[in-house]
Every structure is written in C-alpha cells, then in structure tokens.
Design an enzyme around this catalytic site. Structure first.
Site, PDB file in Angstrom:
ATOM      1  N   GLN A 119       0.823  -1.207   0.000  1.00 45.90           N
ATOM      2  CA  GLN A 119       0.000   0.000   0.000  1.00 45.90           C
ATOM      3  C   GLN A 119       0.858   1.259   0.000  1.00 45.90           C
ATOM      4  OE1 GLN A 119      -2.244  -0.306   3.636  1.00 45.90           O
ATOM      5  NE2 GLN A 119      -3.391  -2.117   2.972  1.00 45.90           N
TER       6      GLN A 119
ATOM      7  N   HIS B 138       0.021   5.650   1.114  1.00 51.73           N
ATOM      8  CA  HIS B 138      -0.969   6.628   1.552  1.00 51.73           C
ATOM      9  C   HIS B 138      -0.583   8.018   1.055  1.00 51.73           C
ATOM     10  CE1 HIS B 138      -2.348   3.429   4.081  1.00 51.73           C
ATOM     11  NE2 HIS B 138      -1.243   3.435   4.808  1.00 51.73           N
TER      12      HIS B 138
ATOM     13  N   GLU C   9       2.316   7.466   9.464  1.00 52.30           N
ATOM     14  CA  GLU C   9       2.102   6.481  10.521  1.00 52.30           C
ATOM     15  C   GLU C   9       3.425   5.903  11.015  1.00 52.30           C
ATOM     16  OE1 GLU C   9      -0.475   3.838   8.392  1.00 52.30           O
ATOM     17  OE2 GLU C   9       1.174   2.616   7.626  1.00 52.30           O
TER      18      GLU C   9
ATOM     19  N   HIS D 212       4.587   0.242   1.504  1.00 53.13           N
ATOM     20  CA  HIS D 212       4.822  -0.585   2.683  1.00 53.13           C
ATOM     21  C   HIS D 212       3.857  -1.765   2.730  1.00 53.13           C
ATOM     22  CE1 HIS D 212       1.756   2.394   3.823  1.00 53.13           C
ATOM     23  NE2 HIS D 212       1.258   1.446   4.598  1.00 53.13           N
TER      24      HIS D 212
ATOM     25  N   ARG E 288      -4.129   0.714  -2.586  1.00 52.99           N
ATOM     26  CA  ARG E 288      -3.579  -0.640  -2.676  1.00 52.99           C
ATOM     27  C   ARG E 288      -2.910  -0.793  -4.030  1.00 52.99           C
ATOM     28  NH1 ARG E 288      -7.984  -3.036  -2.266  1.00 52.99           N
ATOM     29  NH2 ARG E 288      -8.089  -2.995   0.008  1.00 52.99           N
TER      30      ARG E 288
END
Length: 292
Positions: free
Chosen positions: A68, A70, A87, A145, A165
């Site tokens: 994925q 982001h 994150e 990641h 994704r």
C-alpha cells in the site's frame, strides 16, 4: 486470518464509543464537542475541532498484507477531503524470519515502478526488512509498505482511512475476483526515492521514558518500568494515550481514582489531567502518544 483492532478512532464510520461509566454510549466526537480542550488540549481543539486527530491500532498479521501507499495531507485533502496518513509501527511480537516491506531498495520513478508492477517483479525494487521485537518504523505518507506474516504490531497514524492498494500478491477471493487496486491514484502519491535506512533507532532505558518518533503529527515514547514513574504533563497541551504492550500497571492521578491497565489495553488520558503516577504490577511496557 489477520486481525486489526482500532483501539481509539475518530474515523467517521468507526468512531470509538465509551463502553462504561456515566458517559457510556457517547462517542469520541460527542465527548470532544462537550469537553473540547479539556479532553484533547486547547491547541489540538483549535486545529482539529471535533475530529480526533489520531487513529490507534493493533494489527496481528497471520498472512502477508497487500502493498500500500498513503497520500500526504495536500493530496488527500484535494482528492478525498481527508487528512493524509503518516504512521509508525512498533513491532510487539514476531515469528523468526518475519519481515516487512518499507520503501524501495533503489531509486525509482514512475516508469520503472510501472514496469515492475506490470511484470510482477516489484519485489526486485522493494526494500524488505527482517524485524525483531521492539523495532520501530516511521512510515511517512508516500512510502510504499506492507506487513509480513507472523507480526503483531502497534500502529499510530493520522486519522485517515485513505489507502491506495498497489499490489495484492495476485490473490483472489472465493468467487475468483481480485481485490481492487488503485494503480493510477498511487502514481502521484508514491515517494520513489531510496533511503540509507528505514528503521528508527531509539534509546531504551529501564524506568526512563524515551522518545521513538517525533514528527508534526504525533510524538511517541516507550517506557519499560518496574517501579513507580511520575508524570508531569503541565507543558503538554494535548491528550495522552497509553498502549500497554506488556505487563500491567495502575494509573494514579493526583486527584482521582486509580485505574488498572492490562496488556493489550489502550487508554485515552484527558488533557486536563496534568500530574499522575504510573505504578507497574511487576514489569510493564507502554507506548505513550501525544501531540506536541
């Protein structure tokens, strides 16, 4: 199967709800609306309003997850009217040989990336990292990641459920259908650079709170302790989160009732509470999270 527990969430469709006490049944957004800065901190409330800015998770991966990426704040705002997603991961437990994917092992670009994606050879340019208990990885927006099998981790992130994704290992569901991929959307979100290191180094000292990640979105510490530790949050204008990842401990506020926190539990401490003592029951290990 893979399990994912959203411990504290302000994501619209999955907002955390109080389960006991006189506030039982109220969700986190309603609490912020009533208590405002007393709950989250004045500066946090001024910036985010009733949106709780962090999403706290435990993820237990028994199979390798999809790869994925982001988007950052600017792209997420433009496309989804959402925050971006920066994150971090803290590895709580892993099986021998477990690994994650984090970034690229060589500098790439859109053409190189698409070539490998279309030829099922992404693994040639992705960075694979074997992990051990206690490892920390900061995953900024844009970094590709994936979590490998046999890993239990704590995830601290911005409040966003926007995920692109990019590869799912050619898996199909019971009806023979592949999961949706977001190839075009991901192209402008990916950071194609390669970096010398991806793991976050930090100090680990018994009975001392030490920093792991310091970024504009969250500040995280680790504390392993076997004796009482006093906390003074008078200089922190923020809520504080404790994730108990080993053992158990009591939270003893200066003026309030003691609360026992067990392994696997996550606690949201209101910003108005400034002084307290953490009392371990034997050995305990916690992650401490707040916004600077």
């Amino acid at each position: 199967m893979t399990g994912e527990s959203w411990e504290i969430s302000g994501v619209k469709a999955n907002i955390s709800v109080v389960c006991n006490g006189f506030l039982a049944g109220n969700d986190l957004e309603e609490l912020i609306e009533v208590y405002m800065g007393d709950l989250v901190g004045d500066k946090v409330y001024d910036k985010f309003g009733t949106l709780f800015p962090l999403l706290i998770k435990f993820i237990d991966a028994n199979d390798v997850l999809s790869i994925q990426v982001h988007p950052g704040d600017e792209l997420a705002k433009k496309r989804h009217n959402s925050l971006g997603k920066n994150e971090m991961w803290y590895i709580i437990k892993n099986l021998p040989g477990s690994e994650i994917i984090c970034g690229f092992n060589q500098k790439a670009d859109k053409d190189i990336y698409l070539y490998h994606l279309q030829n099922n050879t992404l693994n040639k340019i992705l960075n694979f990292e074997k992990v051990q208990n206690g490892d920390v990885f900061f995953i900024p927006a844009g970094r590709v990641h994936s979590i490998g099998s046999g890993i239990l981790l704590a995830e601290i992130q911005q409040t966003s459920d926007v995920t692109y994704r990019i590869y799912d290992w050619s898996r199909k569901d019971a009806n023979g259908n592949s999961r949706e991929l977001h190839t075009e959307q991901a192209l402008d979100a990916i950071d194609y650079n390669a970096y010398d290191t991806y793991k976050t180094e930090y100090e680990h000292v018994l009975n001392k709170t030490t920093n792991m990640v310091d970024c504009p979105y969250f500040f995280t510490n680790i504390l392993q302790f076997n004796k009482p530790v006093e906390k003074d949050y008078n200089l922190i204008d923020s809520f504080v989160i404790y994730m108990c990842i080993d053992g158990r401990f009591h939270i003893n506020p200066e003026n309030g009732e003691s609360l026992l926190v067990d392994k696997g539990e996550t606690i949201l401490l209101p910003a108005v509470i400034k002084n307290l003592t953490l009392q371990p029951d034997g050995d305990a290990r916690i992650i401490e999270v707040y916004i600077k």
